[in-house]
Design a protein around this motif. Sequence first.
Motif, mmCIF file in Angstrom:
data_model
loop_
_atom_site.group_PDB
_atom_site.id
_atom_site.type_symbol
_atom_site.label_atom_id
_atom_site.label_comp_id
_atom_site.label_asym_id
_atom_site.label_seq_id
_atom_site.Cartn_x
_atom_site.Cartn_y
_atom_site.Cartn_z
ATOM 1 N N PHE A 86 0.883 -0.778 -0.513
ATOM 2 C CA PHE A 86 0.034 0.302 0.004
ATOM 3 C C PHE A 86 0.622 0.883 0.228
ATOM 4 N N VAL A 87 0.529 2.493 -0.710
ATOM 5 C CA VAL A 87 0.960 3.257 -0.473
ATOM 6 C C VAL A 87 0.635 4.866 -0.672
ATOM 7 N N VAL A 88 1.171 5.643 -0.329
ATOM 8 C CA VAL A 88 0.512 6.802 -0.247
ATOM 9 C C VAL A 88 1.576 8.423 -0.509
ATOM 10 N N HIS A 89 1.409 9.096 -0.859
ATOM 11 C CA HIS A 89 2.258 10.013 -1.052
ATOM 12 C C HIS A 89 1.644 11.744 -0.576
ATOM 13 N N ALA A 90 1.983 11.954 -0.075
ATOM 14 C CA ALA A 90 1.836 13.110 1.202
ATOM 15 C C ALA A 90 2.492 14.334 0.586
ATOM 16 N N ARG A 91 2.014 15.082 0.252
ATOM 17 C CA ARG A 91 2.340 16.706 0.562
ATOM 18 C C ARG A 91 3.047 17.045 0.881
ATOM 19 N N PRO B 1 8.416 12.982 -6.591
ATOM 20 C CA PRO B 1 7.093 13.244 -7.549
ATOM 21 C C PRO B 1 6.782 11.455 -7.412
ATOM 22 N N GLU B 2 4.674 12.184 -6.798
ATOM 23 C CA GLU B 2 3.755 11.429 -7.223
ATOM 24 C C GLU B 2 3.638 10.717 -8.431
ATOM 25 N N GLN B 3 3.340 8.965 -8.447
ATOM 26 C CA GLN B 3 3.381 7.907 -8.923
ATOM 27 C C GLN B 3 1.779 7.368 -9.148
ATOM 28 N N PRO B 4 1.636 7.024 -10.701
ATOM 29 C CA PRO B 4 0.208 6.418 -10.884
ATOM 30 C C PRO B 4 -0.323 5.043 -9.774
ATOM 31 N N GLY B 5 -1.003 5.264 -9.037
ATOM 32 C CA GLY B 5 -2.280 4.338 -8.404
ATOM 33 C C GLY B 5 -1.610 4.351 -6.844
ATOM 34 N N GLU B 6 -0.763 5.565 -6.365
ATOM 35 C CA GLU B 6 -0.819 5.930 -5.200
ATOM 36 C C GLU B 6 -1.344 6.873 -4.709
ATOM 37 N N LEU B 7 -2.311 6.734 -3.365
ATOM 38 C CA LEU B 7 -3.073 7.884 -2.742
ATOM 39 C C LEU B 7 -2.839 8.813 -2.137
ATOM 40 N N SER B 8 -2.773 9.704 -3.117
ATOM 41 C CA SER B 8 -2.646 11.578 -2.804
ATOM 42 C C SER B 8 -3.770 11.665 -1.475
ATOM 43 N N LEU B 9 -2.365 12.292 -0.571
ATOM 44 C CA LEU B 9 -3.243 12.956 0.646
ATOM 45 C C LEU B 9 -2.417 14.369 0.923
ATOM 46 N N ASP B 10 -3.049 15.029 1.939
ATOM 47 C CA ASP B 10 -1.919 16.441 1.832
ATOM 48 C C ASP B 10 -1.247 16.030 2.869
ATOM 49 N N VAL B 11 -1.507 16.537 4.407
ATOM 50 C CA VAL B 11 -0.287 16.282 5.374
ATOM 51 C C VAL B 11 -0.302 14.927 6.178
ATOM 52 N N VAL B 12 -0.071 14.204 6.956
ATOM 53 C CA VAL B 12 0.178 13.053 6.678
ATOM 54 C C VAL B 12 0.971 13.003 8.250
ATOM 55 N N VAL B 13 0.500 12.754 9.658
ATOM 56 C CA VAL B 13 0.773 12.649 10.529
ATOM 57 C C VAL B 13 0.919 11.428 11.004
ATOM 58 N N PRO B 14 1.789 10.990 12.524
ATOM 59 C CA PRO B 14 1.748 10.119 12.615
ATOM 60 C C PRO B 14 -0.194 9.442 13.717
#
Length: 437
Positions: free
Chosen positions: A5-10, A39-52
């Motif tokens: 599972f892959v997330v891309h966070a700004r 950079p973000e790749q296709p298929g990654e979940l794009s989110l803004d700010v990610v914290v614990p």
Amino acid sequence: MTARFVVHARAALIDGAFATDVRIAARDGVIAEITAGVPEQPGELSLDVVVPGFVNAHSHAFHRLLRGRTHDRGGDFWVWRERMYHEAAALTPASYRALAEQVFREMRDAGYTAVGEFHYVHHQPDGTPYPDHAMERALADAAVAVGIRLVLLDTCYLRGGVGEPLTDRQRRFGDADAHAWLDRWHALREALTGGLVTVGAAVHSVRAVTPADLAVIGRELPADVPLHVHVSEQVAENDACREAYGVTPTRLLAEHGLLRATTATVHATHLTADDIALLGSAGASVVMCPTTEADLGDGIGPAPELRDAGVTLAIGSDQHAVIDPFEEVARLELDQRLCAQRRGVFTPAQLWHAGSAGGARALGLGGAAVRGLGSETPSGAPGSAPGLRVGDPFDAVAVDAATARTRGADLLQLPLVARAADVVATIVGGTVTRRTT
């Protein structure tokens, strides 16, 4: 076969600072890779700010029934407690299951990814046991249904007060004695631990047990089990303990071997300098519940003194007058400003830590996330930097940093700016849940 599972966070919080364009890859719910500046790749979940993910280290789920229903009666904690007993008396396994699911869902949507449930409504109203841990299973089933980690802090509650037996209203809280509670606790841990659910332990307070009970628990409860205790929430509690035993509640716990690195005292509002030193030397945790302590008029605890003594601070929503981790960590700072008459009692990084790694340590939740900054730092230790780390369960919160509240804020200062309404998603073990409220 592993699930990836892959997330891309700004932006994402890593080692106490925010990095940009961060890829977070997880396998089987555990963070396997964190890479910034990509950079973000296709298929990654794009989110803004990610914290614990935030950790709610102290909860009484059924207290949610009192929200907005006691403020016209004035009084103090002890007046509020009478209404609480009334609600406890009416709970059944089915009603508790339904209520807990609602409460845990509200927590999850607010940004909590784990909760420590301080649980003492064990038995039927007449004190006879339910078959097969029915009340405890109700809480566990609710947590699994919602998708939030649960540390069930099964609570020893044997006395109605110092020198007093349980009242009829308290009968369903109690076991026959400390040995009977330990027997039930061991059976419960074997029955429930697995997946999102683990079982820890609690002593309700020094009002609810005798010194002899504390001695039994100190000898027989495994030392690696997280043990939570309400301590010095009220001045009257301290007075009763001193009158009966000649020492404070904290000192009484220490005398019976119950101040450990795995101990978390809850509230710790009215402490002496000796109490603070004892907690610090033990490497213990303190779970503060600022919105509850304000709602009940408990007082403001010595949070900076505890931090300086080496105590790990954590937060809890307790009676759920408010379920908002940002509100809890903000009040941790703002209440102290009122006492100290200055700003910046806690740094933003320390507030993030109290909301996440500090609570994880208090609940005995493993993974690199509770280590803080650097492998040389003990798990969740005060002064360590918060952040997502390889080897952690992928428990995280996605925050919208462009709302009317958060727009323009320094991301590190979001604990003083954002609120639960700014949470857009939670991730628990790599499973994403979009906010439903």
